[in-house]
Motif scaffolding. Structure first.
Motif, short mmCIF file in Angstrom:
data_model
loop_
_atom_site.label_atom_id
_atom_site.label_comp_id
_atom_site.label_asym_id
_atom_site.label_seq_id
_atom_site.Cartn_x
_atom_site.Cartn_y
_atom_site.Cartn_z
N ASP A 16 0.82 -1.20 0.00
CA ASP A 16 0.00 0.00 0.00
C ASP A 16 0.86 1.26 0.00
OD1 ASP A 16 -2.38 1.39 0.10
OD2 ASP A 16 -2.41 1.46 2.28
N THR A 17 2.04 1.17 -0.59
CA THR A 17 2.93 2.31 -0.59
C THR A 17 2.90 2.98 -1.96
OG1 THR A 17 4.37 0.56 0.16
CG2 THR A 17 5.07 2.76 0.63
N PRO A 18 2.71 4.32 -2.03
CA PRO A 18 2.67 4.98 -3.32
C PRO A 18 3.91 4.68 -4.15
CG PRO A 18 2.01 6.48 -1.56
CD PRO A 18 2.53 5.23 -0.90
N PRO A 26 4.23 -8.90 2.50
CA PRO A 26 4.99 -10.04 3.00
C PRO A 26 4.53 -10.51 4.36
CG PRO A 26 6.27 -8.03 3.21
CD PRO A 26 5.03 -7.68 2.43
N HIS A 27 3.72 -9.68 5.04
CA HIS A 27 3.29 -10.04 6.38
C HIS A 27 1.94 -10.76 6.38
CE1 HIS A 27 6.57 -7.57 7.87
NE2 HIS A 27 6.14 -6.59 7.11
N THR A 28 1.30 -10.89 5.23
CA THR A 28 -0.04 -11.44 5.15
C THR A 28 -0.08 -12.54 4.10
OG1 THR A 28 -0.86 -9.23 5.66
CG2 THR A 28 -2.48 -10.83 4.92
N PRO A 29 -0.71 -13.68 4.38
CA PRO A 29 -0.78 -14.74 3.38
C PRO A 29 -1.41 -14.25 2.08
CG PRO A 29 -1.57 -15.51 5.51
CD PRO A 29 -1.39 -14.03 5.62
N LEU A 30 -0.92 -14.76 0.96
CA LEU A 30 -1.45 -14.36 -0.34
C LEU A 30 -2.92 -14.76 -0.47
CD1 LEU A 30 1.45 -15.29 -2.77
CD2 LEU A 30 0.53 -13.03 -2.37
N GLY A 85 -0.51 0.64 9.45
CA GLY A 85 0.69 0.54 8.61
C GLY A 85 0.31 0.23 7.17
N PRO A 86 0.98 0.86 6.22
CA PRO A 86 0.63 0.65 4.81
C PRO A 86 0.78 -0.79 4.34
CG PRO A 86 2.71 1.85 5.02
CD PRO A 86 2.11 1.81 6.38
N GLU A 87 1.68 -1.55 4.98
CA GLU A 87 1.88 -2.93 4.54
C GLU A 87 0.70 -3.83 4.90
OE1 GLU A 87 4.00 -2.72 8.60
OE2 GLU A 87 3.43 -1.41 6.93
N HIS A 88 -0.15 -3.38 5.83
CA HIS A 88 -1.30 -4.18 6.25
C HIS A 88 -2.63 -3.57 5.80
CE1 HIS A 88 1.38 -6.55 8.68
NE2 HIS A 88 1.70 -5.53 9.45
N ALA A 89 -2.60 -2.40 5.19
CA ALA A 89 -3.82 -1.64 4.97
C ALA A 89 -4.82 -2.34 4.05
CB ALA A 89 -3.50 -0.24 4.45
N ASP A 90 -4.33 -2.97 3.00
CA ASP A 90 -5.26 -3.65 2.08
C ASP A 90 -6.07 -4.71 2.83
OD1 ASP A 90 -4.36 -2.12 0.00
OD2 ASP A 90 -3.63 -3.78 -1.21
N ALA A 91 -5.38 -5.54 3.59
CA ALA A 91 -6.05 -6.61 4.32
C ALA A 91 -7.02 -6.05 5.35
CB ALA A 91 -5.02 -7.51 5.00
N GLU A 267 -3.82 8.43 -3.44
CA GLU A 267 -3.27 7.37 -2.61
C GLU A 267 -3.32 7.83 -1.17
OE1 GLU A 267 -2.56 3.99 -2.04
OE2 GLU A 267 -1.59 4.20 -3.95
N SER A 268 -3.45 6.87 -0.26
CA SER A 268 -3.42 7.23 1.15
C SER A 268 -2.59 6.24 1.91
CB SER A 268 -4.84 7.26 1.73
OG SER A 268 -5.37 5.96 1.78
#
Length: 268
Positions: A16-18, A26-30, A85-91, A267-268
């Motif tokens: 989730d990074t611009p 990488p922190h969440t299962p595909l 955190g942007p790395e978790h935002a989608d989930a 983007e946010s």
């Protein structure tokens, strides 16, 4: 606990990074059930983020649907990157949308008014929330952009189930052109199997690239064998050595995510 944390489906997440690469979080299962997705998130989030997520999910479950110009859970979608955190935002956004039981109208509104990150979350949430093809206009809109992360979300399980053959073939070609890895295309093996028209399109595209002195995307050699009606399970294919390309192809680098067309660039 709300039902949103126990209902099992599949979900996919991308960073989730611009301007970031087209890579999964990488922190969440595909691919995982929403129960597992929630468990993985809570195991990786800090205490404050976990508390915020639990509150957001409970709030969405208690006040689902649409309330006024904007629902409280929609505000939580906007906060997800900052809070978790942007790395978790989608989930996180997928879980909130599911907890809110967002229907096609609500998903369409969030998609139309949201940032690129929120639009990705809507696309990831479609398999969990929409059983029929009525949300296809959102997928079709995403496929018209050049935002590689939005494209990667658009070719997920919902598109695999509902996108018409002609549009699906063009989506595969769009991935090749923009550098979105074909591993992002859900059910690629099944939908490409024995597809003679897709084989023709791939051959034409390879011929055009070769005639112009440009390299053929390596992923094309991953897809082409699947179209063989006599093919069994996919086997590794050795592509020809890549030709030198000094920026003349017109297609972005596979790890470049250009801004989306028009309003899609938010983007946010």
């Amino acid at each position: 606990m709300t039902h949103s944390r126990t209902h099992a489906h599949q979900a996919t997440s991308v960073a989730d990074t611009p301007g970031g690469p087209v890579t999964p979080d990488p922190h969440t299962p595909l691919t995982t059930s929403l129960t597992t997705l929630h468990r993985h998130l809570t195991a990786r989030l800090g205490e404050a983020a976990r508390a915020w997520l639990d509150q957001a999910l409970d709030e969405a479950a208690a006040h689902p649907g649409t309330h006024g110009p904007i629902s409280p859970w929609e505000l939580r979608l906007a906060e997800a990157g900052r809070r978790c955190g942007p790395e978790h935002a989608d989930a996180v956004r997928v879980l909130i949308l599911h907890a809110a039981r967002a229907d096609t109208d609500a998903l369409t509104r969030v998609y139309a008014q949201g940032t690129a990150a929120e639009r990705r979350a809507v696309l990831h949430a479609l398999p969990h929330l929409v059983s029929g093809p009525q949300a296809l206009p959102l997928v079709e809109d995403a496929l018209r952009t050049n935002d590689t992360r939005l494209l990667a979300a658009a070719v997920g399980p919902y598109a695999a189930r509902h996108l018409a053959a002609h549009q699906w073939r063009h989506a595969v070609l769009k991935c090749l052109f923009t550098g979105v890895p074909v591993t992002e295309v859900a059910e690629l093996d099944r939908r490409a199997r024995a597809d003679a028209e897709l084989a023709r399109m791939l051959g034409d595209y390879a011929a055009e690239r070769t005639a112009a002195g440009r390299p053929v995307p390596q992923d094309l050699y991953r897809v082409l064998p699947l179209t063989d009606p006599e093919a069994g399970p996919p086997a590794p294919v050795t592509p020809p050595p890549p030709a030198a390309d000094h920026g003349t192809s017109g297609a972005p680098h596979p790890h470049t995510a250009p801004g989306a067309d028009g309003a899609h660039g938010k983007e946010s």
